[in-house]
Design a protein around this motif. Structure first.
Motif, PDB file in Angstrom:
ATOM      1  N   LEU A  61       0.815  -1.220   0.000  1.00  0.00           N
ATOM      2  CA  LEU A  61       0.000   0.000   0.000  1.00  0.00           C
ATOM      3  C   LEU A  61       0.847   1.269   0.000  1.00  0.00           C
ATOM      4  O   LEU A  61       0.424   2.299  -0.515  1.00  0.00           O
ATOM      5  N   ARG A  62       2.023   1.181   0.560  1.00  0.00           N
ATOM      6  CA  ARG A  62       2.864   2.382   0.655  1.00  0.00           C
ATOM      7  C   ARG A  62       3.442   2.797  -0.690  1.00  0.00           C
ATOM      8  O   ARG A  62       3.815   3.956  -0.873  1.00  0.00           O
ATOM      9  N   LYS A  63       3.534   1.842  -1.629  1.00  0.00           N
ATOM     10  CA  LYS A  63       4.248   2.112  -2.884  1.00  0.00           C
ATOM     11  C   LYS A  63       3.383   1.945  -4.123  1.00  0.00           C
ATOM     12  O   LYS A  63       3.757   2.421  -5.193  1.00  0.00           O
ATOM     13  N   PHE A  64       2.269   1.264  -3.993  1.00  0.00           N
ATOM     14  CA  PHE A  64       1.464   0.890  -5.152  1.00  0.00           C
ATOM     15  C   PHE A  64       0.641   2.069  -5.662  1.00  0.00           C
ATOM     16  O   PHE A  64       0.233   2.946  -4.889  1.00  0.00           O
ATOM     17  N   GLU A  65       0.375   2.094  -6.961  1.00  0.00           N
ATOM     18  CA  GLU A  65      -0.530   3.097  -7.539  1.00  0.00           C
ATOM     19  C   GLU A  65      -1.952   2.673  -7.205  1.00  0.00           C
ATOM     20  O   GLU A  65      -2.532   1.814  -7.885  1.00  0.00           O
ATOM     21  N   LEU A  66      -2.514   3.292  -6.169  1.00  0.00           N
ATOM     22  CA  LEU A  66      -3.765   2.794  -5.589  1.00  0.00           C
ATOM     23  C   LEU A  66      -4.975   2.975  -6.501  1.00  0.00           C
ATOM     24  O   LEU A  66      -5.978   2.275  -6.347  1.00  0.00           O
ATOM     25  N   LEU A  79      -7.804  -4.206   5.821  1.00  0.00           N
ATOM     26  CA  LEU A  79      -7.295  -4.998   6.938  1.00  0.00           C
ATOM     27  C   LEU A  79      -5.768  -4.951   7.014  1.00  0.00           C
ATOM     28  O   LEU A  79      -5.177  -5.505   7.939  1.00  0.00           O
ATOM     29  N   ALA A  80      -5.143  -4.314   6.044  1.00  0.00           N
ATOM     30  CA  ALA A  80      -3.684  -4.289   5.970  1.00  0.00           C
ATOM     31  C   ALA A  80      -3.108  -3.500   7.145  1.00  0.00           C
ATOM     32  O   ALA A  80      -3.428  -2.325   7.327  1.00  0.00           O
ATOM     33  N   ALA A  81      -2.276  -4.153   7.935  1.00  0.00           N
ATOM     34  CA  ALA A  81      -1.684  -3.490   9.104  1.00  0.00           C
ATOM     35  C   ALA A  81      -0.629  -4.386   9.726  1.00  0.00           C
ATOM     36  O   ALA A  81      -0.629  -5.605   9.532  1.00  0.00           O
ATOM     37  N   LEU A  82       0.276  -3.758  10.469  1.00  0.00           N
ATOM     38  CA  LEU A  82       1.089  -4.508  11.415  1.00  0.00           C
ATOM     39  C   LEU A  82       0.246  -4.589  12.676  1.00  0.00           C
ATOM     40  O   LEU A  82      -0.044  -3.572  13.306  1.00  0.00           O
ATOM     41  N   VAL A  83      -0.162  -5.805  13.037  1.00  0.00           N
ATOM     42  CA  VAL A  83      -1.187  -5.975  14.060  1.00  0.00           C
ATOM     43  C   VAL A  83      -0.576  -6.391  15.386  1.00  0.00           C
ATOM     44  O   VAL A  83       0.148  -7.394  15.467  1.00  0.00           O
ATOM     45  N   GLY A  84      -0.864  -5.624  16.419  1.00  0.00           N
ATOM     46  CA  GLY A  84      -0.405  -5.945  17.758  1.00  0.00           C
ATOM     47  C   GLY A  84       0.778  -5.103  18.179  1.00  0.00           C
ATOM     48  O   GLY A  84       1.530  -4.581  17.349  1.00  0.00           O
ATOM     49  N   GLU A  85       0.952  -4.968  19.484  1.00  0.00           N
ATOM     50  CA  GLU A  85       2.006  -4.125  20.009  1.00  0.00           C
ATOM     51  C   GLU A  85       3.414  -4.671  19.770  1.00  0.00           C
ATOM     52  O   GLU A  85       4.315  -3.895  19.443  1.00  0.00           O
ATOM     53  N   PRO A  86       3.666  -5.989  19.870  1.00  0.00           N
ATOM     54  CA  PRO A  86       5.045  -6.465  19.689  1.00  0.00           C
ATOM     55  C   PRO A  86       5.661  -6.074  18.352  1.00  0.00           C
ATOM     56  O   PRO A  86       6.775  -5.557  18.297  1.00  0.00           O
ATOM     57  N   ILE A  87       4.944  -6.311  17.258  1.00  0.00           N
ATOM     58  CA  ILE A  87       5.522  -6.005  15.949  1.00  0.00           C
ATOM     59  C   ILE A  87       5.586  -4.500  15.711  1.00  0.00           C
ATOM     60  O   ILE A  87       6.509  -3.996  15.073  1.00  0.00           O
ATOM     61  N   CYS A  88       4.610  -3.752  16.232  1.00  0.00           N
ATOM     62  CA  CYS A  88       4.640  -2.293  16.078  1.00  0.00           C
ATOM     63  C   CYS A  88       5.796  -1.682  16.869  1.00  0.00           C
ATOM     64  O   CYS A  88       6.429  -0.727  16.426  1.00  0.00           O
ATOM     65  N   LYS A  90       8.579  -3.244  17.496  1.00  0.00           N
ATOM     66  CA  LYS A  90       9.814  -3.652  16.828  1.00  0.00           C
ATOM     67  C   LYS A  90      10.054  -2.859  15.554  1.00  0.00           C
ATOM     68  O   LYS A  90      11.199  -2.548  15.207  1.00  0.00           O
ATOM     69  N   PHE A  91       8.949  -2.525  14.849  1.00  0.00           N
ATOM     70  CA  PHE A  91       9.052  -1.783  13.591  1.00  0.00           C
ATOM     71  C   PHE A  91       8.169  -0.536  13.635  1.00  0.00           C
ATOM     72  O   PHE A  91       7.160  -0.450  12.926  1.00  0.00           O
ATOM     73  N   PRO A  92       8.516   0.437  14.469  1.00  0.00           N
ATOM     74  CA  PRO A  92       7.645   1.611  14.647  1.00  0.00           C
ATOM     75  C   PRO A  92       7.460   2.444  13.381  1.00  0.00           C
ATOM     76  O   PRO A  92       6.370   2.959  13.129  1.00  0.00           O
ATOM     77  N   LYS A  93       8.503   2.567  12.585  1.00  0.00           N
ATOM     78  CA  LYS A  93       8.405   3.348  11.356  1.00  0.00           C
ATOM     79  C   LYS A  93       7.424   2.697  10.391  1.00  0.00           C
ATOM     80  O   LYS A  93       6.543   3.366   9.832  1.00  0.00           O
ATOM     81  N   GLU A  94       7.554   1.401  10.221  1.00  0.00           N
ATOM     82  CA  GLU A  94       6.658   0.671   9.317  1.00  0.00           C
ATOM     83  C   GLU A  94       5.223   0.661   9.841  1.00  0.00           C
ATOM     84  O   GLU A  94       4.266   0.735   9.071  1.00  0.00           O
ATOM     85  N   GLN A  96       3.734   3.011  11.559  1.00  0.00           N
ATOM     86  CA  GLN A  96       3.155   4.312  11.237  1.00  0.00           C
ATOM     87  C   GLN A  96       2.827   4.404   9.749  1.00  0.00           C
ATOM     88  O   GLN A  96       1.752   4.875   9.359  1.00  0.00           O
ATOM     89  N   GLU A  97       3.733   3.938   8.916  1.00  0.00           N
ATOM     90  CA  GLU A  97       3.547   4.036   7.470  1.00  0.00           C
ATOM     91  C   GLU A  97       2.382   3.184   6.974  1.00  0.00           C
ATOM     92  O   GLU A  97       1.603   3.624   6.116  1.00  0.00           O
ATOM     93  N   ILE A  98       2.262   1.962   7.508  1.00  0.00           N
ATOM     94  CA  ILE A  98       1.238   1.035   7.020  1.00  0.00           C
ATOM     95  C   ILE A  98      -0.101   1.267   7.709  1.00  0.00           C
ATOM     96  O   ILE A  98      -1.137   1.418   7.061  1.00  0.00           O
ATOM     97  N   ASN A  99      -0.076   1.303   9.034  1.00  0.00           N
ATOM     98  CA  ASN A  99      -1.327   1.377   9.794  1.00  0.00           C
ATOM     99  C   ASN A  99      -2.024   2.722   9.674  1.00  0.00           C
ATOM    100  O   ASN A  99      -3.256   2.790   9.739  1.00  0.00           O
ATOM    101  N   PHE A 100      -1.250   3.778   9.514  1.00  0.00           N
ATOM    102  CA  PHE A 100      -1.857   5.109   9.425  1.00  0.00           C
ATOM    103  C   PHE A 100      -1.696   5.739   8.044  1.00  0.00           C
ATOM    104  O   PHE A 100      -2.684   5.969   7.341  1.00  0.00           O
ATOM    105  N   ASP A 101      -0.461   6.009   7.633  1.00  0.00           N
ATOM    106  CA  ASP A 101      -0.237   6.760   6.396  1.00  0.00           C
ATOM    107  C   ASP A 101      -0.875   6.081   5.182  1.00  0.00           C
ATOM    108  O   ASP A 101      -1.614   6.716   4.418  1.00  0.00           O
ATOM    109  N   ALA A 102      -0.599   4.802   4.994  1.00  0.00           N
ATOM    110  CA  ALA A 102      -1.129   4.090   3.831  1.00  0.00           C
ATOM    111  C   ALA A 102      -2.634   3.909   3.926  1.00  0.00           C
ATOM    112  O   ALA A 102      -3.335   3.945   2.907  1.00  0.00           O
ATOM    113  N   ASN A 103      -3.130   3.734   5.131  1.00  0.00           N
ATOM    114  CA  ASN A 103      -4.568   3.605   5.336  1.00  0.00           C
ATOM    115  C   ASN A 103      -5.307   4.862   4.890  1.00  0.00           C
ATOM    116  O   ASN A 103      -6.303   4.793   4.159  1.00  0.00           O
ATOM    117  N   ILE A 104      -4.794   6.004   5.310  1.00  0.00           N
ATOM    118  CA  ILE A 104      -5.427   7.268   4.927  1.00  0.00           C
ATOM    119  C   ILE A 104      -5.260   7.527   3.428  1.00  0.00           C
ATOM    120  O   ILE A 104      -6.172   8.033   2.750  1.00  0.00           O
TER     121      ILE A 104
END
Length: 324
Positions: A61-66, A79-88, A90-94, A96-104
Motif C-alpha cells: 500500500l505504501r508504494k502501489f498506484e492505488l 485490513l492491511a496493518a502490522l497488528v499488535g504491540e510487539p511487531i509495532c 519492533k518496527f515503529p516506522k513501518e 506508522q507508514e502502514i497502519n496510518f499513512d497508507a490507510n489514509i
C-alpha cells in the motif's frame, strides 16, 4: 443487495482477511479482489482461485498506484496493518507508514473514486486502561497506551471526522481467536494454547485483567453484514465487534485451556499488562441484529484436536508477526 458488486479486501491473505474472503465467496455473488504484500506468504489464498469471481493483486500500500486497485470497486475493506504491540514496537516506522499513512492514502483514493463504503478494522485496544468496572461503549474517551492502538485511534479520527464524501465504518474488534486459512498463535487465547502444548504450562501475567475476545469468523460475518446493509447505515459510524458474554479475565481463559490440555497454570509477575477493559457490544447487536456464532470452548477443543492430530505443526505454531 442482489446485484453483483465488487469488494476490495486489502490485507486479504492475512488471518482476518482470509476468513472474510471465504465468507464473501461462499455467501455472496460479488466479485472479490484481494490486495496483499504476502508478508506471511500466500497459502491462505490458494483455495480461492477456484472461484471465477476472485482475483489477486500483489503489492504494498505504501508504494502501489492505488487508483489501479480501487477502479470499478464498490466497497473497500482495509485490513492491511502490522497488528499488535510487539511487531509495532519492533518496527515503529513501518507501523506508522502502514497502519496510518497508507490507510489514509487508500481512503482518500477511495473517496476520490466514489466507492460506496470504506470499512476500517480498528481495535478494542483503543480503550487501553479502564479504571472502573464499567462496560465501555463506543462513546467512551479513547485511551491508547500502545503504538498499535495509537495508529488505529489516529486513523479513526481522520476517517470519521474528515473525508466528507467517504462513507466510513470503523470496527473496533475484540481480540480475535479461532481457526482460519491462516492462523496466528500470537493472540491471547492462542498463546495460552501454544504454551500449554509446547511447554506443558500456561504462564499468565495480569491474570485478573479483563479482555474481550471474538472469533475470526464472527469478525468476517460482521464485516459482511456492514457491506450488505451499507445503504441504510450512517455515513460515518463506529461499532464495537464482539459479544458481551465474551469479556473474560485472562485467568478464566487460561483455565479453559488448562482443563482441555491438562496443564498447569503459573501466575507470573515478570511482565505487567496495563490493558484492562470490558467492552459493551450492544450497539452493533441491536442495530444490525448481529449475534456471534462461536465460543472459546469449542475453539480450544478444535485447536487441541488439530495439534493432537498433527494438523498444526511447529511451523504454524511459531510463525508469529515478528518473523519477517
Amino acid at each position: 443487495m442482489s446485484e453483483s458488486k465488487t469488494v476490495l479486501v486489502s490485507g486479504g491473505a492475512g488471518y482476518v482477511g482470509s476468513a472474510l474472503v471465504s465468507r464473501l465467496l461462499r455467501d455472496t455473488n460479488w466479485n472479490v479482489k484481494v490486495f496483499d504484500n504476502l508478508m506471511y506468504g500466500g497459502d491462505s489464498l490458494f483455495q480461492f482461485f477456484n472461484f471465477e469471481k476472485f482475483s489477486f493483486i500483489k503489492g504494498d500500500l505504501r508504494k502501489f498506484e492505488l487508483s489501479k486497485i480501487v477502479e470499478n470497486v464498490d466497497y473497500v475493506v482495509n485490513l492491511a496493518a502490522l497488528v499488535g504491540e510487539p511487531i509495532c514496537k519492533k518496527f515503529p516506522k513501518e507501523a506508522q507508514e502502514i497502519n496510518f499513512d497508507a490507510n489514509i492514502k487508500l481512503a482518500k483514493k477511495a473517496e476520490e473514486k466514489g466507492i460506496d463504503r470504506y470499512v476500517f478494522t480498528s481495535t478494542c485496544s483503543n480503550y487501553g486502561l479502564s479504571v472502573t468496572d464499567k462496560m465501555l461503549d463506543e462513546n467512551v474517551k479513547l485511551d491508547p497506551i500502545s503504538l498499535y492502538a495509537e495508529t488505529k485511534v489516529n486513523s479513526e479520527k481522520i476517517l470519521l471526522e474528515q473525508l466528507p464524501k467517504l462513507q466510513t465504518t470503523a470496527l473496533r474488534c475484540a481480540t480475535a481467536y479461532g481457526l482460519a486459512s491462516r492462523v496466528r498463535f500470537d493472540l491471547l487465547l492462542h498463546e495460552f494454547i501454544r504454551d500449554a502444548w509446547t511447554k506443558a504450562k500456561i504462564y499468565v501475567y495480569g491474570a485478573q485483567s479483563w479482555r474481550p475476545i471474538v472469533h475470526v469468523d464472527d469478525i468476517a460475518r460482521a464485516i459482511l453484514l456492514i457491506i450488505k446493509n451499507s445503504d441504510r447505515l450512517n455515513k460515518k459510524e463506529v461499532y464495537n465487534i464482539g459479544s458481551n458474554d465474551q469479556n473474560f479475565q485472562k485467568i478464566s481463559l487460561a483455565k479453559l485451556v488448562a482443563n482441555r490440555l491438562k496443564t498447569d497454570i503459573e501466575i507470573t509477575s515478570t511482565k505487567e499488562d496495563p490493558r484492562n477493559y470490558q467492552v459493551l457490544f450492544d450497539k452493533f447487536t441491536e442495530e444490525l441484529k448481529f449475534e456471534t456464532l462461536h465460543k472459546p470452548v469449542e475453539t480450544i477443543d478444535q485447536i487441541a484436536h488439530a495439534l493432537e492430530s498433527g494438523l498444526i505443526d511447529d511451523r504454524v505454531l511459531f510463525e508469529s508477526v515478528n518473523v519477517r
